[in-house]
Design an enzyme around this catalytic site. Structure first.
Site, PDB file in Angstrom:
ATOM      1  N   CYS A   1      81.707  91.634  80.121  1.00 31.61           N
ATOM      2  CA  CYS A   1      82.796  93.070  80.039  1.00 31.61           C
ATOM      3  C   CYS A   1      83.224  92.686  78.528  1.00 31.61           C
ATOM      4  CB  CYS A   1      83.444  92.325  81.350  1.00 31.61           C
ATOM      5  SG  CYS A   1      84.945  93.613  81.666  1.00 31.61           S
TER       6      CYS A   1
ATOM      7  N   ASP B   1      91.577  87.501  83.861  1.00 29.28           N
ATOM      8  CA  ASP B   1      92.381  88.070  84.807  1.00 29.28           C
ATOM      9  C   ASP B   1      92.936  87.660  85.436  1.00 29.28           C
ATOM     10  OD1 ASP B   1      91.060  90.925  84.425  1.00 29.28           O
ATOM     11  OD2 ASP B   1      91.871  91.550  85.687  1.00 29.28           O
TER      12      ASP B   1
END
Ligand code: RUB
Length: 314
Positions: free
Chosen positions: A121, A190
């Site tokens: 990512c 996250d």
């Protein structure tokens, strides 16, 4: 006045602003602007604004922590409350801005000279480690996954290229093929749960699995505001599931009997994580509970109800 918040929420929802750290900072900046614009009924309006922002990306606990931090403003009247809310928003923004430098330095120390690193990512915290390690001659090359469906890997290779770091872009399914060529996996977060699990971009857990099999150390770069106080009380992290149209074209979506699913994040259990690099130190995932308790808050009974009483951050 609400336009400030509605526009910001839309930017987060459409991922014009994305990545847990950026989302958190953006939310604090938005609440600051909003607080400056509120003319009356400060508490009521701030609560509404916080609610709108909170509902944009459920998985990023940084958003929750940012909003909570600002919303703990105090004051006798609206003017005092505004002043304090603005101050707290600025504090949180400074926290985001300073954490990366420390994470970069602490994380780089864990990487041996001339290593090959894989990342997934587009994580500003993971890239802070990689860039610092490159400056110190510890990283020689980076494998970056494409990160379907939104292709954040393209952002990563662009950033690596700008920093002069040799990079190889691969499709997500090529992780196991290349893992033998890699010395470390470095990813962002996250959310980190109270039991030390990592919630990060979909596919992270597969990379962790491949890394464990190949005995490649798996490092997570996570600021302490990515740790989730809510999980202390057993609350499960909500995994955001985005629109199927991000994954497949209309002719596939309209096929009879075919469902297309698009979860944006997944959970990597702590057994797969060697170390979590935070701005307060490199910790084993087992210490996540302590970070939440000591740094983010602790449990108290208030008016007969169990609540998280956040401590002040320094
Ligand atoms: C981004 C993602 C990142 C983390 C950490 O997902 O999963 O790895 O947010 O990023 P999305 P950072 O693109 O869906 O927001 O270290 O920058 O906070």
């Amino acid at each position: 006045m609400y336009q400030i918040v509605e526009e910001a929420a839309e930017k987060i929802r459409t991922m014009e602003v994305r990545g847990a750290a950026r989302i958190a900072k953006f939310a604090a900046e938005t609440l600051k602007k909003f607080a400056e614009a509120v003319e009356s009924n400060f508490d009521e309006n701030m609560n509404k604004a916080a609610e709108i922002l909170l509902n944009t990306r459920p998985t990023a606990v940084s958003l929750y922590n940012a909003i909570n931090y600002v919303m703990r403003y105090e004051g006798e009247n609206d003017a005092e409350k505004r002043e304090n809310a603005v101050k707290r928003a600025e504090e949180f923004i400074r926290w985001v801005e300073t954490a990366h430098e420390r994470i970069g330095k602490i994380g780089a120390r864990r990487i041996r000279k001339n290593s090959v690193v894989m990342t997934h990512c587009n994580s500003s915290a993971a890239l802070a480690v990689i860039k610092e390690a490159f400056r110190e001659g510890r990283v020689a090359e980076v494998f970056a996954t494409e990160s379907r469906p939104r292709l954040q890997g393209h952002l990563t290779v662009r950033e690596l290229s700008n920093a002069g770091i040799p990079a190889t872009l691969i499709v997500d399914s090529a992780v196991r093929y290349f893992i033998e060529d890699v010395d470390y996996v470095v990813v962002g977060a996250d959310t980190i749960t109270a039991n030390g699990a990592l919630i990060n971009k979909i596919g992270t857990s597969q990379i962790a699995l491949a890394a464990k099999e190949a005995r490649v150390p798996f490092m997570v770069a996570a600021e302490t505001y990515k740790f989730s106080p809510k999980t202390l009380f057993g609350e499960l992290v909500v995994i955001e599931e985005r629109d199927a149209s991000e994954v497949a074209p209309p002719e596939i979506l309209s096929l009879k009997g075919v469902r297309v699913r698009n979860p944006a994040f997944d959970a990597t259990p702590r057994e797969y994580i060697d170390v979590i690099i935070t701005e307060i130190g490199a910790i084993p995932p087992e210490m996540a509970y302590l970070v939440i308790k000591e740094r983010l808050g602790y449990a108290v009974f208030e008016e007969g109800e169990l609540k998280i009483s956040p401590k002040h951050f320094d």
